[in-house]
Design a protein around this motif. Structure first.
Motif, PDB file in Angstrom:
ATOM      1  N   LYS A  25      46.751  55.100  37.056  1.00  0.00           N
ATOM      2  CA  LYS A  25      47.738  56.081  36.607  1.00  0.00           C
ATOM      3  C   LYS A  25      47.062  57.302  36.002  1.00  0.00           C
ATOM      4  CE  LYS A  25      51.656  53.042  35.783  1.00  0.00           C
ATOM      5  NZ  LYS A  25      52.575  52.484  34.785  1.00  0.00           N
ATOM      6  N   GLU A  26      46.023  57.092  35.250  1.00  0.00           N
ATOM      7  CA  GLU A  26      45.295  58.221  34.655  1.00  0.00           C
ATOM      8  C   GLU A  26      44.644  59.073  35.742  1.00  0.00           C
ATOM      9  OE1 GLU A  26      42.556  56.714  31.795  1.00  0.00           O
ATOM     10  OE2 GLU A  26      44.135  55.816  30.569  1.00  0.00           O
ATOM     11  N   ALA A  27      44.110  58.424  36.786  1.00  0.00           N
ATOM     12  CA  ALA A  27      43.497  59.170  37.884  1.00  0.00           C
ATOM     13  C   ALA A  27      44.551  59.978  38.639  1.00  0.00           C
ATOM     14  CB  ALA A  27      42.779  58.212  38.834  1.00  0.00           C
ATOM     15  N   GLN A  28      45.739  59.412  38.832  1.00  0.00           N
ATOM     16  CA  GLN A  28      46.811  60.139  39.506  1.00  0.00           C
ATOM     17  C   GLN A  28      47.279  61.333  38.679  1.00  0.00           C
ATOM     18  OE1 GLN A  28      49.753  57.143  40.253  1.00  0.00           O
ATOM     19  NE2 GLN A  28      48.751  56.415  42.135  1.00  0.00           N
ATOM     20  N   LYS A  29      47.372  61.154  37.369  1.00  0.00           N
ATOM     21  CA  LYS A  29      47.768  62.261  36.497  1.00  0.00           C
ATOM     22  C   LYS A  29      46.731  63.377  36.554  1.00  0.00           C
ATOM     23  CE  LYS A  29      50.493  59.683  33.138  1.00  0.00           C
ATOM     24  NZ  LYS A  29      50.568  59.218  31.743  1.00  0.00           N
ATOM     25  N   ALA A  30      45.453  63.021  36.539  1.00  0.00           N
ATOM     26  CA  ALA A  30      44.398  64.029  36.601  1.00  0.00           C
ATOM     27  C   ALA A  30      44.422  64.752  37.943  1.00  0.00           C
ATOM     28  CB  ALA A  30      43.037  63.371  36.371  1.00  0.00           C
ATOM     29  N   GLU A  31      44.718  64.029  39.010  1.00  0.00           N
ATOM     30  CA  GLU A  31      44.783  64.648  40.339  1.00  0.00           C
ATOM     31  C   GLU A  31      45.959  65.617  40.427  1.00  0.00           C
ATOM     32  OE1 GLU A  31      45.694  63.075  44.799  1.00  0.00           O
ATOM     33  OE2 GLU A  31      44.300  61.897  43.589  1.00  0.00           O
ATOM     34  N   ARG A  32      47.095  65.233  39.843  1.00  0.00           N
ATOM     35  CA  ARG A  32      48.251  66.130  39.838  1.00  0.00           C
ATOM     36  C   ARG A  32      47.978  67.377  39.017  1.00  0.00           C
ATOM     37  NH1 ARG A  32      51.968  61.677  38.157  1.00  0.00           N
ATOM     38  NH2 ARG A  32      51.922  60.360  39.979  1.00  0.00           N
ATOM     39  N   ALA A  33      47.282  67.225  37.915  1.00  0.00           N
ATOM     40  CA  ALA A  33      46.989  68.366  37.060  1.00  0.00           C
ATOM     41  C   ALA A  33      45.994  69.307  37.741  1.00  0.00           C
ATOM     42  CB  ALA A  33      46.429  67.886  35.724  1.00  0.00           C
ATOM     43  N   ALA A  34      45.112  68.763  38.560  1.00  0.00           N
ATOM     44  CA  ALA A  34      44.095  69.587  39.211  1.00  0.00           C
ATOM     45  C   ALA A  34      44.637  70.306  40.445  1.00  0.00           C
ATOM     46  CB  ALA A  34      42.906  68.724  39.618  1.00  0.00           C
ATOM     47  N   SER A  35      45.767  69.834  41.012  1.00  0.00           N
ATOM     48  CA  SER A  35      46.291  70.470  42.221  1.00  0.00           C
ATOM     49  C   SER A  35      46.882  71.829  41.881  1.00  0.00           C
ATOM     50  CB  SER A  35      47.354  69.581  42.868  1.00  0.00           C
ATOM     51  OG  SER A  35      48.463  69.476  42.014  1.00  0.00           O
ATOM     52  N   PRO A  36      46.689  72.815  42.772  1.00  0.00           N
ATOM     53  CA  PRO A  36      47.197  74.161  42.487  1.00  0.00           C
ATOM     54  C   PRO A  36      48.720  74.202  42.549  1.00  0.00           C
ATOM     55  CG  PRO A  36      46.292  74.065  44.681  1.00  0.00           C
ATOM     56  CD  PRO A  36      45.989  72.750  44.024  1.00  0.00           C
ATOM     57  N   LYS A  37      49.308  74.981  41.652  1.00  0.00           N
ATOM     58  CA  LYS A  37      50.756  75.133  41.587  1.00  0.00           C
ATOM     59  C   LYS A  37      51.201  76.218  42.566  1.00  0.00           C
ATOM     60  CE  LYS A  37      51.146  72.478  37.940  1.00  0.00           C
ATOM     61  NZ  LYS A  37      51.915  71.336  37.758  1.00  0.00           N
ATOM     62  N   PRO A  38      52.353  76.036  43.241  1.00  0.00           N
ATOM     63  CA  PRO A  38      52.850  77.101  44.111  1.00  0.00           C
ATOM     64  C   PRO A  38      53.252  78.318  43.280  1.00  0.00           C
ATOM     65  CG  PRO A  38      54.401  75.256  44.044  1.00  0.00           C
ATOM     66  CD  PRO A  38      53.177  74.843  43.293  1.00  0.00           C
ATOM     67  N   LYS A  39      52.907  79.494  43.794  1.00  0.00           N
ATOM     68  CA  LYS A  39      53.122  80.707  43.020  1.00  0.00           C
ATOM     69  C   LYS A  39      54.417  81.416  43.377  1.00  0.00           C
ATOM     70  CE  LYS A  39      48.188  81.342  42.431  1.00  0.00           C
ATOM     71  NZ  LYS A  39      47.023  82.146  42.708  1.00  0.00           N
ATOM     72  N   THR A  40      54.820  81.386  44.640  1.00  0.00           N
ATOM     73  CA  THR A  40      56.023  82.105  45.040  1.00  0.00           C
ATOM     74  C   THR A  40      57.132  81.119  45.363  1.00  0.00           C
ATOM     75  OG1 THR A  40      55.410  82.099  47.368  1.00  0.00           O
ATOM     76  CG2 THR A  40      54.627  83.951  46.041  1.00  0.00           C
ATOM     77  N   ASP A  41      58.356  81.652  45.525  1.00  0.00           N
ATOM     78  CA  ASP A  41      59.495  80.803  45.843  1.00  0.00           C
ATOM     79  C   ASP A  41      59.376  80.196  47.239  1.00  0.00           C
ATOM     80  OD1 ASP A  41      60.631  81.254  43.393  1.00  0.00           O
ATOM     81  OD2 ASP A  41      61.841  82.963  44.080  1.00  0.00           O
ATOM     82  N   GLU A  42      58.728  80.910  48.155  1.00  0.00           N
ATOM     83  CA  GLU A  42      58.580  80.411  49.513  1.00  0.00           C
ATOM     84  C   GLU A  42      57.669  79.186  49.574  1.00  0.00           C
ATOM     85  OE1 GLU A  42      57.124  83.680  51.704  1.00  0.00           O
ATOM     86  OE2 GLU A  42      58.990  84.804  51.585  1.00  0.00           O
ATOM     87  N   GLU A  43      56.690  79.132  48.694  1.00  0.00           N
ATOM     88  CA  GLU A  43      55.741  78.026  48.702  1.00  0.00           C
ATOM     89  C   GLU A  43      56.255  76.802  47.961  1.00  0.00           C
ATOM     90  OE1 GLU A  43      51.701  80.766  48.831  1.00  0.00           O
ATOM     91  OE2 GLU A  43      52.188  79.627  47.053  1.00  0.00           O
ATOM     92  N   LYS A  44      57.338  76.954  47.171  1.00  0.00           N
ATOM     93  CA  LYS A  44      57.860  75.824  46.411  1.00  0.00           C
ATOM     94  C   LYS A  44      58.546  74.834  47.347  1.00  0.00           C
ATOM     95  CE  LYS A  44      58.599  78.142  42.038  1.00  0.00           C
ATOM     96  NZ  LYS A  44      59.595  78.545  41.048  1.00  0.00           N
ATOM     97  N   LYS A  45      58.460  73.579  47.007  1.00  0.00           N
ATOM     98  CA  LYS A  45      59.122  72.544  47.782  1.00  0.00           C
ATOM     99  C   LYS A  45      60.606  72.524  47.416  1.00  0.00           C
ATOM    100  CE  LYS A  45      55.156  69.545  48.250  1.00  0.00           C
ATOM    101  NZ  LYS A  45      54.595  68.227  47.965  1.00  0.00           N
TER     102      LYS A  45
END
Length: 111
Positions: A25-45
């Motif tokens: 769980k800690e590794a998954q949290k760290a991986e989520r924190a390291a992933s880049p966030k979408p910047k525009t509305d088009e890139e958001k899921k």
């Protein structure tokens, strides 16, 4: 006796299920924190995605159905050839002649 107690003591053993789960769980949290966030509305899921977690299949369903129908047809023709040729002691290719089928239908119609 002390060595067995050490193995079964969950707080000392780092390979317990609970320790492995918490490390995962800690590794998954760290991986989520390291992933880049979408910047525009088009890139958001989208908020609701019915195909979330969908993996593209190697062979789509329609190809599987066509393959199944083709295999059934091949098995039918092979079975007819084995039954007529092997068990009937005749030429296996004679099963594809229209005269053979006419004889079979005539036999079935007359009781």
């Amino acid at each position: 006796m002390e060595s067995n107690e050490k193995l079964h003591n969950k707080s000392d053993n780092p390979n317990t299920r609970q320790a492995v789960r918490s490390a995962r769980k800690e590794a998954q949290k760290a991986e989520r924190a390291a992933s880049p966030k979408p910047k525009t509305d088009e890139e958001k899921k989208p908020l609701f995605n019915p195909f979330f977690g969908y993996k593209k299949r190697r062979f789509p369903i329609w190809q599987r159905l066509i393959a199944l129908i083709a295999l059934c047809a091949i098995a039918l023709f092979a079975g007819m050839m084995v039954g007529y040729g092997g068990l009937g002691h005749r030429s296996p290719w004679a099963v594809f002649e229209p005269a053979t089928w006419q004889h079979i239908f005539d036999f079935l119609k007359t009781k």
